[in-house]
Design a protein around this motif. Structure first.
Motif, short mmCIF file in Angstrom:
data_model
loop_
_atom_site.label_atom_id
_atom_site.label_comp_id
_atom_site.label_asym_id
_atom_site.label_seq_id
_atom_site.Cartn_x
_atom_site.Cartn_y
_atom_site.Cartn_z
N GLY A 1 0.82 -1.21 0.00
CA GLY A 1 0.00 0.00 0.00
C GLY A 1 0.85 1.25 0.00
N THR A 2 0.29 2.33 -0.50
CA THR A 2 0.99 3.62 -0.52
C THR A 2 0.03 4.72 -0.09
N LEU B 1 4.32 7.47 1.43
CA LEU B 1 4.59 6.37 2.35
C LEU B 1 4.31 5.07 1.62
N ALA B 2 5.01 4.04 1.98
CA ALA B 2 4.71 2.72 1.41
C ALA B 2 5.05 1.66 2.44
N ARG B 3 4.36 0.54 2.32
CA ARG B 3 4.74 -0.62 3.14
C ARG B 3 5.29 -1.69 2.19
N PHE B 4 6.50 -2.13 2.51
CA PHE B 4 7.18 -3.13 1.66
C PHE B 4 7.87 -4.12 2.58
N HIS B 5 7.57 -5.40 2.39
CA HIS B 5 8.12 -6.46 3.24
C HIS B 5 7.88 -6.14 4.72
N GLY B 6 6.73 -5.56 4.98
CA GLY B 6 6.34 -5.27 6.36
C GLY B 6 6.87 -3.95 6.90
N GLU B 7 7.84 -3.36 6.21
CA GLU B 7 8.45 -2.10 6.68
C GLU B 7 7.71 -0.90 6.13
N LEU B 8 7.59 0.14 6.93
CA LEU B 8 7.07 1.40 6.45
C LEU B 8 8.24 2.27 6.00
N VAL B 9 8.13 2.84 4.81
CA VAL B 9 9.17 3.74 4.31
C VAL B 9 8.49 5.02 3.82
N ALA B 10 9.24 6.11 3.84
CA ALA B 10 8.71 7.38 3.36
C ALA B 10 9.81 8.12 2.61
#
Ligand code: FES
Length: 112
Positions: free
Chosen positions: A16-17, A33-42
């Motif tokens: 999701g973003t 923001l995005a969730r990738f492999h369980g991690e939130l990144v921005a």
């Protein structure tokens, strides 16, 4: 230092973003923001090739296989967890990462 609330962590599922705007040095700035492999990144929503958003204001950041971010203009490909461009016209450069914190289920953007 200031913090801006940008969303609820539970609303961002895997892949999701979420886009948002914030003010930096008096200028409106786009982020995502995005969730990738369980991690939130921005990151700042600004390609390293030209100063354009990665998406076309449609919130689509991931490549078809879901493994990378893709700039829709000239197809630069970025690693989601590091922001590094691994293919395309800005290969070797990185998206500007944004510091976030999750407090009581809410995601906060942390600005210096
Ligand atoms: S503007 Fe993103 S690859 Fe050219």
């Amino acid at each position: 230092m200031s913090k801006v609330k940008i969303g609820r962590a539970a609303d961002l599922e895997e892949g999701g973003t979420l886009t948002f705007q914030f003010t930096r040095n008096g200028k409106p700035t786009d982020g995502f923001l995005a969730r990738f492999h369980g991690e939130l990144v921005a990151y700042e929503n600004r390609c390293r090739h030209l100063p354009l958003k990665l998406d076309y204001d449609d919130g689509r950041f991931f490549s078809r296989d879901g493994n990378h971010f893709l700039c829709q203009t000239h197809n630069a490909i970025y690693e989601p967890l590091t922001g590094l461009c691994v293919q395309g016209p800005c290969e070797g450069e990185s998206l500007k990462s944004l510091k976030i914190e999750v407090i009581k289920g809410y995601i906060w953007l942390v600005l210096d």
